[in-house]
Write an enzyme that holds these catalytic residues in place. Structure first.
Site, PDB file in Angstrom:
ATOM      1  N   ASP A  87       0.867  -1.176   0.000  1.00 24.06           N
ATOM      2  CA  ASP A  87       0.000   0.000   0.000  1.00 24.06           C
ATOM      3  C   ASP A  87       0.903   1.224   0.000  1.00 24.06           C
ATOM      4  O   ASP A  87       1.102   1.864   1.018  1.00 24.06           O
ATOM      5  CB  ASP A  87      -0.887  -0.050   1.258  1.00 24.06           C
ATOM      6  CG  ASP A  87      -1.755   1.194   1.390  1.00 24.06           C
ATOM      7  OD1 ASP A  87      -1.823   1.983   0.425  1.00 24.06           O
ATOM      8  OD2 ASP A  87      -2.347   1.367   2.461  1.00 24.06           O
ATOM      9  N   SER A  88       1.478   1.505  -1.168  1.00 21.31           N
ATOM     10  CA  SER A  88       2.413   2.627  -1.239  1.00 21.31           C
ATOM     11  C   SER A  88       1.638   3.920  -1.339  1.00 21.31           C
ATOM     12  O   SER A  88       0.558   3.968  -1.913  1.00 21.31           O
ATOM     13  CB  SER A  88       3.314   2.472  -2.463  1.00 21.31           C
ATOM     14  OG  SER A  88       2.506   2.395  -3.609  1.00 21.31           O
TER      15      SER A  88
END
Lengths: 287, 485
Positions: A155-156
């Site tokens: 989950d950048s």
């Protein structure tokens, strides 16, 4: 008083949200974190002026990152999550009794602390005994790990800034190595719509295609993100995202969701022609 | 002197405030005549691209703000005089050589000098006396000069007028500079130091000795490398026994009369930055380099070397900010790792040679990029490592000098023939493998089979070869067969 939060979706497109209150602001070398209350999107968090999530639509993002891979491999026990310090993804994962450990790598401790205070209903998931939070550089954490995880969720925060290293070939290569023989990696893939985002989406896709034997892309509608249309990546060593879905098995788990369904699962891998084309363009350039 | 001052920078600020109407060059007139240039570089930058004028001094003959900036720089570097240079460190090196010797005179130097040194010899006709640097056979890199070799060169060439020393080499290796200065001065020779890679020695703690502290006569310092100024800007430093007026004359032989104020100002504020904050900045650079070395050595297969190379002579000291990694043990040539990093991982290194890659760590680095580099090396090993057999690991080749670079460069009797057929012939041009830009062949040297094999191998591995007239580097210019020398 008119009080608006404005985010540039491109240099030529603005997205504005009317704000009631500015609740929180703090800045360190990893960026500036702000939290607002808004009438339409509820409470929302922004990093460096970009909306990371809103109370109103985070369920879409968090469910799509969690349930799509879990429905393909409901036996997954050891999970690694990069980013997601708000606890949203972890909240979804904890709905699976079978999961034994969740390791969460969030380099920006400030995000975790701010979320514990302002989004307690999401962040309380982080206190579950199955969850361990590490605040260190993602690449440093993962490069010596081999064959340990069933699922890695990336989950950048975006393509620029401290999260940039989560979009590199060395990162995806390290993830491959850290996964077991039937491991899955999912990641948020930005929007294919605006030119600059598209180029980055293509670059990331190319790197994943070069790192994993199976690499597919799926989509969701997320109103607070640029263009409102969002892609995710599904990469794996063995499982195929649609063929290997056992819909009945997942439905028997009785997990309550607001966006994800097994029917939607089958459909979300069907992409518009222009997206198929832009992905195919980079898939051809294999080494 | 007050190192917080930056006289050229301050004069430019003042100049901007005065809104002087330009009826002089440059013709773009603060960018108005070239809007595309303004959108590329920004208004602020283009407005500072101005000509020499009274309030801004003149680099050809400094009397006011440039002179003050030079005095401040001299103090910061511990030199008797400092010259602001705008033609790269190449121009500083050439000035040193042209100042120290002339046609018919000898100058002692290690073979692993930068091309600019030999180029200067083509210009002035002096004869190079090469001291073969020791090589580390395992790493395949040239080291420093041994004191015994310098002594022998002096003994055999008592008429030499100068000695040139790298401090450090491209790979961060230092010779015993203090001892070389003593030997040279005892024998009436000047000491010229190429400190293209040594700017930080002047400002950081626990660094190798600097040329000026060692008592050398002249030094060329690439401020734009570890010092943070704009590319092409550099310092030339001189000691107390060198006439600054004469050096200025030599500089003016080849230097532009339209020096860029962007370059001059960048030297001025970079000097200020390092004088005020250099100690802390380079402490951080060293910490990052040390961390990277430790992490890379943990991967296994790579060797990131450091101070353990120090042996008291040919490696008298080592630059702790240098991050050089030996790659042959994972079965990949340095240049292959260098190419993979750029093409597959979007990471650009400073150099890749046969056995090593060099990552340049500087005051602009952050830990997050270092983590990327370490992980990328890890991933390259996982995906691309091979058996190392068949890898060529010899880098240094001893030259055989038959005539001076100037004689050979201007030799009338030359012909161009394919590289494979040049064994035994005398080369009349340069052949460099880039990086690092150290000559494989210089004008006037005999070509050997070993050199031919190395060149063909380097080409095959993707090294960039430069120097010859034939831009594809398939042929070399050599002295005609029947000519006798």
């Amino acid at each position: 008083m008119e009080f608006w939060f404005t985010e540039l979706h491109t240099p030529h497109v603005k997205f504005s949200v009317k704000v009631d209150k500015h609740l929180y602001s703090s800045e360190n070398d990893l960026g500036r974190v702000d939290i607002f209350d808004s009438p339409e999107f509820g409470r929302f968090l922004a990093v460096d002026g970009y909306i990371i999530f809103t109370q109103r639509d985070e369920f879409i993002y968090d469910e799509m990152l969690s349930h799509v891979p879990m429905a393909v491999n409901p036996k997954a026990e050891r999970i690694l999550v990069f980013g997601s310090g708000d606890g949203g993804v972890v909240r979804e994962l904890l709905k699976y009794q079978s999961i034994k450990t969740i390791d969460l790598i969030e380099i920006n401790e400030g995000v975790v602390q701010a979320c514990r205070q302002y989004f307690p209903e999401m962040a309380e998931s982080l206190d579950d005994p199955r969850v361990t939070i590490y605040t260190e550089n993602a690449l440093r954490f993962i490069r010596h790990i081999e064959n340990e995880y069933d699922l890695i969720i990336v989950d950048s925060a975006g393509f620029y800034g401290p999260g940039e290293s989560l979009l590199t070939r060395e990162f995806y290569g390290s993830c491959y190595k850290a996964l077991k023989a039937d491991g899955i990696m999912v990641n948020q893939h930005q929007s294919p719509f605006y030119e600059e985002d598209r180029i980055e989406t293509q670059k990331a896709h190319k790197r994943i295609v070069n790192s994993f034997p199976i690499s597919r892309v799926y989509q969701a509608h997320i109103p607070s993100y640029p263009s409102g249309y969002w892609l995710f990546g599904f990469a794996s060593k063995k499982f195929r995202p649609v063929i290997d879905l056992d819909a009945d098995a997942w439905n028997r788990l009785g997990i309550k969701t607001d966006y994800y369904t097994t029917n939607l699962h089958k459909g979300c891998f069907a992409l518009p022609a222009y997206v198929e084309r832009m992905l195919a363009d980079v898939e051809k350039i294999k080494d | 002197m007050d190192q917080r001052r930056a006289p050229v920078y301050e004069a430019l600020q003042e100049f901007r405030r005065n809104r002087v109407v330009p009826f002089d060059v440059p013709g773009h007139k603060r960018g108005r005549g070239n809007p595309e240039l303004v959108s590329l570089l920004g208004k602020q930058c283009v407005e500072l691209d101005v000509n020499s004028m009274k309030p801004l001094d003149n680099l050809c003959h400094p009397i006011s703000v440039i002179k003050e900036a030079e005095n401040l720089a001299a103090e910061a570097f511990g030199a008797a005089h400092a010259f602001l240079m705008v033609g790269g460190t190449t121009s500083a090196v050439q000035t040193m050589v042209l100042t120290a010797c002339k046609s018919g005179e000898k100058i002692i130097m290690p073979r692993n000098v930068h091309r600019s040194v030999i180029n200067a010899l083509v210009v002035n006709g002096a004869t190079p006396i090469y001291v073969n640097p020791e090589t580390d056979n395992h790493l395949g890199i040239a080291l420093g000069m041994k004191i015994s070799q310098v002594e022998r060169a002096i003994e055999e060439n008592p008429d030499a007028v100068a000695i040139l020393v790298n401090n450090p080499t491209y790979y961060g290796i230092c010779s015993n500079l203090k001892r070389i200065v003593e030997l040279a001065h005892e024998n009436g020779m000047m000491v010229l130091v190429d400190e293209a890679h040594g700017t930080h020695f002047y400002f950081g703690d626990d660094m190798p000795v600097t040329a000026m502290a060692a008592g050398a006569d002249m030094s060329s310092v690439s401020m734009h490398k570890s010092g943070g100024s704009l590319t092409q800007s550099s310092f030339l430093l001189t000691g107390p026994n060198v006439s600054p007026g004469y050096v200025r004359q030599v500089i003016n032989l080849t230097q532009t009369t339209s020096a860029s104020y962007l370059l001059i100002a960048s030297l001025d504020i970079s000097r200020r930055n390092l004088a005020l904050r250099g100690k802390d900045l380079f402490k951080e650079v060293m910490r990052i380099a040390d961390y990277a070395r430790t992490e890379i050595n943990k991967i296994g297969g790579y060797y990131a070397y450091g101070k353990e190379l120090i042996n008291g002579d040919s490696v008298y000291d080592f630059d702790p900010t240098k991050l050089t990694v030996y790659t042959l043990d994972i079965g990949l040539a340095g240049i292959e790792v260098y190419d993979l990093l750029r093409d597959e991982y979007d990471i650009q290194l400073e150099l890749g040679d046969m056995g090593n890659v060099l990552a340049y760590i500087s005051i602009g680095d952050r830990m997050r990029e270092v983590e990327r580099l370490v992980s990328a090396l890890f991933d390259i090993k996982r995906l691309y490592s091979k058996d190392r057999t068949g890898l060529f690991d010899h880098e240094y080749i001893t030259p055989s000098v038959v005539m001076t670079p100037q004689e050979a460069f201007y030799a009338p009797k030359e012909e161009m023939i394919p590289i494979r057929e040049t064994n035994g012939r005398i080369c009349t041009e340069f052949l460099m493998c880039y990086p690092p830009g150290i000559p494989i062949l210089a004008p006037g040297e005999r070509i050997t089979q070993e050199i031919i094999d190395y060149v063909l191998y380097a080409k095959e591995k993707g090294c960039q070869l430069t120097g010859p007239e034939d831009e594809k580097v398939e042929c070399l210019n050599v002295i005609k067969e029947h000519a006798t020398y």
